[in-house]
Structures are given as structure tokens and as C-alpha cells.
Design a protein around this motif. Structure first.
Motif, PDB file in Angstrom:
ATOM      1  N   ALA A 102       0.837  -1.203   0.000  1.00 49.61           N
ATOM      2  CA  ALA A 102       0.000   0.000   0.000  1.00 49.61           C
ATOM      3  C   ALA A 102       0.872   1.252   0.000  1.00 49.61           C
ATOM      4  O   ALA A 102       0.572   2.239  -0.690  1.00 49.61           O
ATOM      5  CB  ALA A 102      -0.928  -0.007   1.203  1.00 49.61           C
ATOM      6  N   ALA A 103       1.942   1.241   0.773  1.00 49.90           N
ATOM      7  CA  ALA A 103       2.850   2.389   0.825  1.00 49.90           C
ATOM      8  C   ALA A 103       3.481   2.638  -0.541  1.00 49.90           C
ATOM      9  O   ALA A 103       3.617   3.793  -0.970  1.00 49.90           O
ATOM     10  CB  ALA A 103       3.929   2.149   1.879  1.00 49.90           C
ATOM     11  N   ILE A 104       3.841   1.575  -1.233  1.00 48.46           N
ATOM     12  CA  ILE A 104       4.445   1.721  -2.560  1.00 48.46           C
ATOM     13  C   ILE A 104       3.440   2.297  -3.545  1.00 48.46           C
ATOM     14  O   ILE A 104       3.749   3.234  -4.300  1.00 48.46           O
ATOM     15  CB  ILE A 104       4.977   0.365  -3.060  1.00 48.46           C
ATOM     16  N   LEU A 105       2.218   1.780  -3.547  1.00 48.08           N
ATOM     17  CA  LEU A 105       1.196   2.262  -4.480  1.00 48.08           C
ATOM     18  C   LEU A 105       0.861   3.736  -4.235  1.00 48.08           C
ATOM     19  O   LEU A 105       0.723   4.519  -5.187  1.00 48.08           O
ATOM     20  CB  LEU A 105      -0.066   1.409  -4.364  1.00 48.08           C
ATOM     21  N   ILE A 106       0.739   4.117  -2.976  1.00 50.59           N
ATOM     22  CA  ILE A 106       0.420   5.512  -2.659  1.00 50.59           C
ATOM     23  C   ILE A 106       1.566   6.426  -3.095  1.00 50.59           C
ATOM     24  O   ILE A 106       1.348   7.518  -3.641  1.00 50.59           O
ATOM     25  CB  ILE A 106       0.132   5.677  -1.155  1.00 50.59           C
ATOM     26  N   THR A 107       2.798   5.968  -2.876  1.00 57.09           N
ATOM     27  CA  THR A 107       3.960   6.763  -3.282  1.00 57.09           C
ATOM     28  C   THR A 107       3.995   6.941  -4.796  1.00 57.09           C
ATOM     29  O   THR A 107       4.265   8.040  -5.302  1.00 57.09           O
ATOM     30  CB  THR A 107       5.258   6.098  -2.801  1.00 57.09           C
ATOM     31  N   LEU A 108       3.716   5.863  -5.530  1.00 58.36           N
ATOM     32  CA  LEU A 108       3.678   5.961  -6.991  1.00 58.36           C
ATOM     33  C   LEU A 108       2.565   6.902  -7.448  1.00 58.36           C
ATOM     34  O   LEU A 108       2.716   7.626  -8.442  1.00 58.36           O
ATOM     35  CB  LEU A 108       3.485   4.575  -7.610  1.00 58.36           C
ATOM     36  N   LEU A 109       1.475   6.907  -6.709  1.00 49.74           N
ATOM     37  CA  LEU A 109       0.367   7.813  -7.039  1.00 49.74           C
ATOM     38  C   LEU A 109       0.808   9.266  -6.931  1.00 49.74           C
ATOM     39  O   LEU A 109       0.390  10.118  -7.739  1.00 49.74           O
ATOM     40  CB  LEU A 109      -0.822   7.544  -6.122  1.00 49.74           C
ATOM     41  N   PHE A 110       1.650   9.568  -5.954  1.00 43.66           N
ATOM     42  CA  PHE A 110       2.185  10.928  -5.844  1.00 43.66           C
ATOM     43  C   PHE A 110       2.967  11.294  -7.101  1.00 43.66           C
ATOM     44  O   PHE A 110       2.892  12.426  -7.593  1.00 43.66           O
ATOM     45  CB  PHE A 110       3.087  11.053  -4.605  1.00 43.66           C
ATOM     46  N   GLY A 111       3.728  10.339  -7.634  1.00 42.33           N
ATOM     47  CA  GLY A 111       4.452  10.598  -8.876  1.00 42.33           C
ATOM     48  C   GLY A 111       3.518  10.891 -10.030  1.00 42.33           C
ATOM     49  O   GLY A 111       3.774  11.795 -10.848  1.00 42.33           O
ATOM     50  N   VAL A 112       2.427  10.140 -10.109  1.00 43.05           N
ATOM     51  CA  VAL A 112       1.421  10.374 -11.152  1.00 43.05           C
ATOM     52  C   VAL A 112       0.824  11.772 -11.015  1.00 43.05           C
ATOM     53  O   VAL A 112       0.686  12.514 -12.005  1.00 43.05           O
ATOM     54  CB  VAL A 112       0.310   9.302 -11.084  1.00 43.05           C
ATOM     55  N   LEU A 113       0.473  12.151  -9.799  1.00 38.85           N
ATOM     56  CA  LEU A 113      -0.156  13.453  -9.564  1.00 38.85           C
ATOM     57  C   LEU A 113       0.802  14.606  -9.872  1.00 38.85           C
ATOM     58  O   LEU A 113       0.391  15.622 -10.450  1.00 38.85           O
ATOM     59  CB  LEU A 113      -0.638  13.545  -8.116  1.00 38.85           C
ATOM     60  N   ILE A 114       2.052  14.442  -9.511  1.00 38.61           N
ATOM     61  CA  ILE A 114       3.030  15.499  -9.799  1.00 38.61           C
ATOM     62  C   ILE A 114       3.218  15.641 -11.302  1.00 38.61           C
ATOM     63  O   ILE A 114       3.283  16.747 -11.845  1.00 38.61           O
ATOM     64  CB  ILE A 114       4.372  15.197  -9.097  1.00 38.61           C
ATOM     65  N   GLY A 115       3.298  14.494 -12.005  1.00 39.07           N
ATOM     66  CA  GLY A 115       3.414  14.547 -13.455  1.00 39.07           C
ATOM     67  C   GLY A 115       2.203  15.198 -14.097  1.00 39.07           C
ATOM     68  O   GLY A 115       2.331  15.989 -15.040  1.00 39.07           O
ATOM     69  N   ALA A 116       1.005  14.878 -13.586  1.00 38.62           N
ATOM     70  CA  ALA A 116      -0.221  15.482 -14.109  1.00 38.62           C
ATOM     71  C   ALA A 116      -0.232  16.992 -13.854  1.00 38.62           C
ATOM     72  O   ALA A 116      -0.701  17.773 -14.695  1.00 38.62           O
ATOM     73  CB  ALA A 116      -1.437  14.822 -13.470  1.00 38.62           C
ATOM     74  N   PHE A 117       0.290  17.404 -12.700  1.00 39.55           N
ATOM     75  CA  PHE A 117       0.392  18.832 -12.397  1.00 39.55           C
ATOM     76  C   PHE A 117       1.295  19.542 -13.401  1.00 39.55           C
ATOM     77  O   PHE A 117       0.988  20.643 -13.867  1.00 39.55           O
ATOM     78  CB  PHE A 117       0.923  19.031 -10.976  1.00 39.55           C
ATOM     79  N   HIS A 118       2.415  18.894 -13.760  1.00 40.31           N
ATOM     80  CA  HIS A 118       3.297  19.477 -14.770  1.00 40.31           C
ATOM     81  C   HIS A 118       2.575  19.604 -16.108  1.00 40.31           C
ATOM     82  O   HIS A 118       2.696  20.629 -16.791  1.00 40.31           O
ATOM     83  CB  HIS A 118       4.548  18.603 -14.943  1.00 40.31           C
ATOM     84  N   TYR A 220       0.559  15.414 -21.299  1.00 41.91           N
ATOM     85  CA  TYR A 220       0.202  14.925 -19.964  1.00 41.91           C
ATOM     86  C   TYR A 220       0.837  13.554 -19.718  1.00 41.91           C
ATOM     87  O   TYR A 220       1.438  13.311 -18.654  1.00 41.91           O
ATOM     88  CB  TYR A 220      -1.320  14.802 -19.832  1.00 41.91           C
ATOM     89  N   LEU A 221       0.691  12.676 -20.684  1.00 40.43           N
ATOM     90  CA  LEU A 221       1.183  11.305 -20.522  1.00 40.43           C
ATOM     91  C   LEU A 221       2.694  11.269 -20.322  1.00 40.43           C
ATOM     92  O   LEU A 221       3.202  10.537 -19.465  1.00 40.43           O
ATOM     93  CB  LEU A 221       0.794  10.470 -21.741  1.00 40.43           C
ATOM     94  N   ALA A 222       3.425  12.070 -21.107  1.00 40.52           N
ATOM     95  CA  ALA A 222       4.885  12.087 -20.998  1.00 40.52           C
ATOM     96  C   ALA A 222       5.334  12.500 -19.598  1.00 40.52           C
ATOM     97  O   ALA A 222       6.217  11.860 -18.996  1.00 40.52           O
ATOM     98  CB  ALA A 222       5.477  13.032 -22.043  1.00 40.52           C
ATOM     99  N   TYR A 223       4.722  13.538 -19.050  1.00 42.52           N
ATOM    100  CA  TYR A 223       5.135  14.020 -17.735  1.00 42.52           C
ATOM    101  C   TYR A 223       4.647  13.095 -16.613  1.00 42.52           C
ATOM    102  O   TYR A 223       5.311  12.965 -15.575  1.00 42.52           O
ATOM    103  CB  TYR A 223       4.653  15.457 -17.526  1.00 42.52           C
ATOM    104  N   ILE A 224       3.515  12.439 -16.824  1.00 42.78           N
ATOM    105  CA  ILE A 224       3.049  11.457 -15.839  1.00 42.78           C
ATOM    106  C   ILE A 224       4.006  10.268 -15.797  1.00 42.78           C
ATOM    107  O   ILE A 224       4.353   9.765 -14.712  1.00 42.78           O
ATOM    108  CB  ILE A 224       1.617  10.997 -16.172  1.00 42.78           C
ATOM    109  N   LEU A 225       4.466   9.817 -16.958  1.00 41.62           N
ATOM    110  CA  LEU A 225       5.429   8.713 -16.998  1.00 41.62           C
ATOM    111  C   LEU A 225       6.738   9.112 -16.318  1.00 41.62           C
ATOM    112  O   LEU A 225       7.332   8.318 -15.576  1.00 41.62           O
ATOM    113  CB  LEU A 225       5.683   8.299 -18.445  1.00 41.62           C
ATOM    114  N   SER A 226       7.185  10.333 -16.557  1.00 44.54           N
ATOM    115  CA  SER A 226       8.412  10.814 -15.921  1.00 44.54           C
ATOM    116  C   SER A 226       8.254  10.874 -14.405  1.00 44.54           C
ATOM    117  O   SER A 226       9.134  10.425 -13.650  1.00 44.54           O
ATOM    118  CB  SER A 226       8.780  12.194 -16.469  1.00 44.54           C
ATOM    119  N   GLY A 227       7.128  11.438 -13.951  1.00 41.07           N
ATOM    120  CA  GLY A 227       6.887  11.521 -12.509  1.00 41.07           C
ATOM    121  C   GLY A 227       6.768  10.157 -11.859  1.00 41.07           C
ATOM    122  O   GLY A 227       7.264   9.942 -10.743  1.00 41.07           O
ATOM    123  N   THR A 228       6.135   9.210 -12.552  1.00 42.99           N
ATOM    124  CA  THR A 228       5.977   7.862 -12.001  1.00 42.99           C
ATOM    125  C   THR A 228       7.323   7.157 -11.900  1.00 42.99           C
ATOM    126  O   THR A 228       7.608   6.483 -10.899  1.00 42.99           O
ATOM    127  CB  THR A 228       5.016   7.043 -12.879  1.00 42.99           C
TER     128      THR A 228
END
Length: 323
Positions: A102-118, A220-228
């Protein structure tokens, strides 16, 4: 190892140039290994090779995420800060009693959200990628330090921390993670229409839009992949150092960009691959490892890296002019 999305008479020479460049990278890496094997008797020891694989693995994953962005003619300066921030997030979650998965999934979600913000900042706010990702770099460091009050969070979960030092079939687990990321990346970038769209966006956004490509969606997809990818590296780094610290991975964004560029990704967009940045990351890791074994001043590592970037970008410009 670069890819392109255009058809026509220039395809054949481009492929020849790409194959030649790929072979040059491989030969450069092999030459470094041979030379270091002659210069120091410690290079080919099992312990050093294992350390080299671990050192290069996290940079390789980070460089791969960066490559998706650079192909669109963008840049992500925040990946190092995302790594450090995500070590804090996963350390805090584990300290709070969350299961490892669960900790890993939530952390990866932060990467997705940061990439989406970019992506939002670039597409909706019209901000240059340099500015929005630079702002995130600064902000995430500050947020991470606020969460930890400027200190570190120790990770005492053995199941989590043992992963980074584990091996499977004699190969470090961190290197297996590179393979785990690289296989779907190859399918996405080189074998799917989404990969072709990504190259099209980097080549000519207006032409891609007129061809029916969802340009904004691909950005969006490119930056989400980078953040993830950066969040995933944060998880791996936290496992290796067993702490959460917002100041970790300082300067790794430059290592990621350098690895991608050395691997043949064009800073002008529309040219790149999965394989090149991975080799580029291990070229840099080999240089750093060899410099440490030879007791060279660490400043030389930066000088060599900078010189490599200048040479590679220069030849990339020559390649573009010839084609």
C-alpha cells in the motif's frame, strides 16, 4: 537507438545513423570496462560489478522517464526532487503502519499526480516546461523538509529494506527493476501507436494536431510517466538507504538528462529510444565507479560528463543537418 515517426527517403539513412550510434555507445561502454580492468584490479571483482549495477540502475530508470519528456521537446527538472520527496512519503507511510504494498502504491500515485500537475501547467497555464518543473523542484524540497522538520525518517521494515540488497540469479534486484520498467517501455515507445504519437508531438505539434493526435493528452502522458518513474526510483532509494530524506537525490535530474542525451535522445525532440538512455546511465555509472576506484578527484567526473554531453549534442546536430 533513436526512433522517428516520419516516412520517406530519409528513413534508411536515419536508421543507419541510429544503428551506428547504438554500436558506438556499446563499444564505448565496453572500452571503459576493458580499460578500467587494466588500470585497477578491483573493477572486475564481483562486489564492484554488483555495486556498479546498483549504482546505474536508479539513474537508468530516472533517465528513461526523462526520455519520454525530452522526446516531446520538453524537460523535467524536478525528477531528483521527486525522488527525495518520495523517500519521505514512503518512509512516513511505513512508519504509520501501512503495508509495504500500500505504501508503494500511494507513493507511486504521488508521482502520477506530480506529473499530471506538470502537464496542467504546460497545457492549461501555458508555462514553459523549464519553469513549471523548476518550481516543482524547489517546492518539493521545501515540502519534504516541512514534513520531516528538516530531519530524516528511519525505515525499520526489514521486508522493505532487504529488497535493495537482495539478488536473484546472481543479479541485484535493483537491476531487475530496470528490466521490469524497460520491457513495457519498449512496447509503449517503439511498438505502439502511442509511442508514434509521442514522437510526432516532438517533431511538429501543429502537424501532429492536424493529423488527429491528442497533443495535450500526450504531453500529460509524458510528464506522468516521468513523474511515475521518479517516484519509483524514490521507493528503490528508500529501500537502499533505509531513510526518508527530502535532500536525497540532489542533482539527479542532471544525471538523468545527461544519461538520456548521451544515449542519443535529442534535446530538440522527436528522437530517442529506450535502450540509449539505459546504456548512457551505465556509461556515467562506470565513469563514476572508475573514478572512485582510481581515487580521482570527484570534480573530474563532472568534467568528463560535461565533455561527453557537448560531444554527443554536437554530433546530434551534425546528424540532423545531414538528414
Amino acid at each position: 537507438m533513436a526512433a522517428n515517426t516520419t516516412d520517406g527517403p530519409t528513413v534508411a539513412p536515419r536508421r543507419k545513423m541510429n544503428i551506428l550510434f547504438s554500436l558506438t555507445l556499446i563499444l564505448l561502454l565496453l572500452a571503459l570496462w576493458v580499460l578500467l580492468g587494466f588500470w585497477t584490479d578491483k573493477f572486475w571483482t564481483p562486489l564492484n560489478i554488483t555495486n556498479l549495477m546498483r549504482q546505474g540502475s536508479m539513474t537508468a530508470i530516472l533517465a528513461l522517464g526523462q526520455t519520454f519528456v525530452i522526446i516531446t521537446a520538453g524537460i523535467d527538472l524536478s525528477v531528483g526532487a521527486i525522488v527525495g520527496f518520495c523517500t519521505v512519503i514512503i518512509a512516513w507511510l511505513l512508519h504509520a503502519g501501512f503495508p509495504v504494498w500500500a505504501a508503494i502504491l500511494i507513493t507511486l500515485l504521488f508521482g502520477v499526480l506530480i506529473g499530471a500537475f506538470h502537464g496542467f501547467g504546460i497545457v492549461r497555464m501555458g508555462l514553459p516546461p523549464f519553469i513549471i518543473t523548476l518550481a516543482t523542484l524547489t517546492s518539493l524540497r521545501g515540502i519534504g523538509l516541512l514534513i520531516t522538520n528538516g530531519s530524516t525518517i528511519n525505515i525499520v521494515n526489514d521486508d522493505f529494506t532487504n529488497f535493495a540488497v537482495a539478488e536473484f540469479l546472481g543479479i541485484p534486484s535493483l537491476f531487475w527493476m530496470v528490466i521490469l520498467v524497460a520491457i513495457p517501455a519498449v512496447i509503449f515507445l517503439h511498438l505502439s501507436r502511442w509511442g508514434r504519437y509521442l514522437f510526432a508531438v516532438g517533431s511538429n505539434r501543429e502537424a501532429a494536431r492536424l493529423s488527429g493526435v491528442n497533443v495535450n493528452g500526450m504531453i500529460y502522458l509524458a510528464y506522468i510517466l516521468s513523474g511515475t518513474c521518479a517516484a519509483f526510483v524514490g521507493v528503490l532509494l528508500a529501500s537502499r538507504i533505509a531513510i526518508g530524506n527530502a535532500t536525497q537525490a540532489d542533482g539527479w535530474e542532471l544525471q538523468a538528462i545527461a544519461s538520456s542525451v548521451i544515449g542519443g535522445t535529442s534535446l530538440f525532440g522527436a528522437v530517442g529510444s529506450v535502450y540509449g538512455p539505459l546504456i548512457g546511465a551505465f556509461i556515467l555509472a562506470t565513469i563514476n565507479n572508475g573514478a572512485n576506484l582510481l581515487n580521482l578527484n570527484s570534480f573530474w567526473q563532472r568534467i568528463i560528463t560535461g565533455a561527453l554531453i557537448i560531444v554527443i549534442v554536437y554530433f546530434d546536430q551534425l546528424r540532423r543537418r545531414r538528414l
